[in-house]
Design a protein around this motif. Structure first.
Motif, PDB file in Angstrom:
ATOM      1  N   ASP A  82     -13.137   4.667   4.626  1.00  0.00           N
ATOM      2  CA  ASP A  82     -12.115   5.425   5.341  1.00  0.00           C
ATOM      3  C   ASP A  82     -11.219   6.162   4.692  1.00  0.00           C
ATOM      4  O   ASP A  82     -10.141   5.281   4.259  1.00  0.00           O
ATOM      5  CB  ASP A  82     -11.782   4.505   6.736  1.00  0.00           C
ATOM      6  N   PRO A  83     -11.473   7.371   4.380  1.00  0.00           N
ATOM      7  CA  PRO A  83     -10.470   7.827   3.277  1.00  0.00           C
ATOM      8  C   PRO A  83      -9.072   7.966   3.862  1.00  0.00           C
ATOM      9  O   PRO A  83      -8.026   7.880   3.102  1.00  0.00           O
ATOM     10  CB  PRO A  83     -10.986   9.273   2.893  1.00  0.00           C
ATOM     11  N   LEU A  84      -8.934   8.319   4.912  1.00  0.00           N
ATOM     12  CA  LEU A  84      -7.478   8.347   5.523  1.00  0.00           C
ATOM     13  C   LEU A  84      -6.670   7.094   5.742  1.00  0.00           C
ATOM     14  O   LEU A  84      -5.543   7.084   5.446  1.00  0.00           O
ATOM     15  CB  LEU A  84      -7.580   9.094   7.215  1.00  0.00           C
ATOM     16  N   ALA A  85      -7.394   5.876   6.163  1.00  0.00           N
ATOM     17  CA  ALA A  85      -6.863   4.762   6.186  1.00  0.00           C
ATOM     18  C   ALA A  85      -6.537   4.388   4.421  1.00  0.00           C
ATOM     19  O   ALA A  85      -5.383   3.831   4.256  1.00  0.00           O
ATOM     20  CB  ALA A  85      -7.901   3.757   6.794  1.00  0.00           C
ATOM     21  N   ARG A 191       4.665   3.218   5.203  1.00  0.00           N
ATOM     22  CA  ARG A 191       3.386   2.996   6.058  1.00  0.00           C
ATOM     23  C   ARG A 191       3.567   3.172   7.441  1.00  0.00           C
ATOM     24  O   ARG A 191       3.162   3.834   8.295  1.00  0.00           O
ATOM     25  CB  ARG A 191       2.978   1.560   5.767  1.00  0.00           C
ATOM     26  N   ARG A 192       4.855   2.826   7.853  1.00  0.00           N
ATOM     27  CA  ARG A 192       5.380   3.225   9.340  1.00  0.00           C
ATOM     28  C   ARG A 192       5.749   4.456   9.385  1.00  0.00           C
ATOM     29  O   ARG A 192       5.366   4.887  10.385  1.00  0.00           O
ATOM     30  CB  ARG A 192       6.483   2.195   9.415  1.00  0.00           C
ATOM     31  N   LEU A 193       6.126   5.032   8.404  1.00  0.00           N
ATOM     32  CA  LEU A 193       6.384   6.723   8.655  1.00  0.00           C
ATOM     33  C   LEU A 193       5.001   7.551   8.960  1.00  0.00           C
ATOM     34  O   LEU A 193       4.998   8.217   9.776  1.00  0.00           O
ATOM     35  CB  LEU A 193       7.122   7.233   7.663  1.00  0.00           C
ATOM     36  N   LEU A 194       4.043   7.106   7.905  1.00  0.00           N
ATOM     37  CA  LEU A 194       2.910   7.673   7.927  1.00  0.00           C
ATOM     38  C   LEU A 194       2.035   7.365   9.459  1.00  0.00           C
ATOM     39  O   LEU A 194       1.383   8.284   9.555  1.00  0.00           O
ATOM     40  CB  LEU A 194       2.027   7.313   6.846  1.00  0.00           C
ATOM     41  N   ALA A 195       2.183   6.128   9.496  1.00  0.00           N
ATOM     42  CA  ALA A 195       1.440   5.837  10.883  1.00  0.00           C
ATOM     43  C   ALA A 195       1.996   6.563  12.261  1.00  0.00           C
ATOM     44  O   ALA A 195       0.863   6.848  12.907  1.00  0.00           O
ATOM     45  CB  ALA A 195       1.702   4.254  11.124  1.00  0.00           C
ATOM     46  N   GLY A 196       3.095   6.865  11.955  1.00  0.00           N
ATOM     47  CA  GLY A 196       3.513   7.862  13.237  1.00  0.00           C
ATOM     48  C   GLY A 196       3.214   9.218  13.167  1.00  0.00           C
ATOM     49  O   GLY A 196       2.927  10.034  14.233  1.00  0.00           O
TER      50      GLY A 196
END
Length: 200
Positions: A82-85, A191-196
């Protein structure tokens, strides 16, 4: 005259580049001299000029190595299931590099080069290529996710990629200025910022 083997040439170039990194980290690229690099490497000026015609050529070789090293990251991400993950994981984990003992000279050299580049257009152009290469690699992965329907077409992939590059480069500076900075917490926040933005 004994034949100079490719192994000897590679080892001598490695010696010079490692010495230059150490000198650039201490003095910056503008203040550093060939004589400084000679002293660090324990060889003569002639020994350096056999492999590099100038200090600028040494600096460019260091930049070329940095660009080659950076290309490993997008290659590994694309190879992941999963490249995006994997991209999100890399963005969080990359801050661990700021604590790596073997990279401290490189981090200091980077800060010195950023400062020198403000008044040296040639250095700025050469150094910027490293950041542009990384930005384009990240953008390519994001664009593939957009094309695959995993990210919205309205996402500004170019400037999201630049934001990720800027976060890491800014963190390098802050870690050098504030050694107590907790890189694990930085990684968690990224990680939290990108998850958003990316979901997940």
């Amino acid at each position: 005259m004994p034949r100079v083997t490719p192994e000897h040439t590679a080892a001598r170039r490695r010696l010079i580049l490692d010495a230059a990194r150490a000198v650039f980290a201490r003095k910056g690229t503008r203040a550093a001299t060939i004589e400084d690099i000679c002293a660090e490497a324990g060889i003569s000026a002639g020994g350096i000029y056999t492999h590099f015609p100038s200090k600028a050529a040494i600096r460019e070789a260091i930049h070329a190595e940095a660009r080659a090293a950076n290309r490993r990251f997008p290659a590994a991400i694309r190879a992941a299931p999963d490249p995006l993950a994997a991209l999100q994981d890399m963005a969080g984990d990359m801050f661990k590099l700021l604590d790596a003992p073997e990279l401290q000279a490189d981090h200091r050299m980077s800060l010195q080069m950023h400062a020198d580049a403000v008044t040296d257009p040639e250095l700025a152009a050469s150094y910027a290529e490293i950041h542009v290469d990384m930005m384009q690699a990240i953008r390519g992965i994001l664009d593939e996710a957009v094309a695959g329907g995993r990210l919205p077409e309205t996402l500004d992939t170019e400037y999201l990629a630049w934001t990720m590059v800027a976060l890491y480069q800014g963190a390098r500076v802050q870690k050098l200025l504030v050694p107590s900075l907790d890189t694990a917490r930085l990684g968690q926040m990224v990680r939290r910022l990108l998850a958003g933005v990316l979901g997940g």
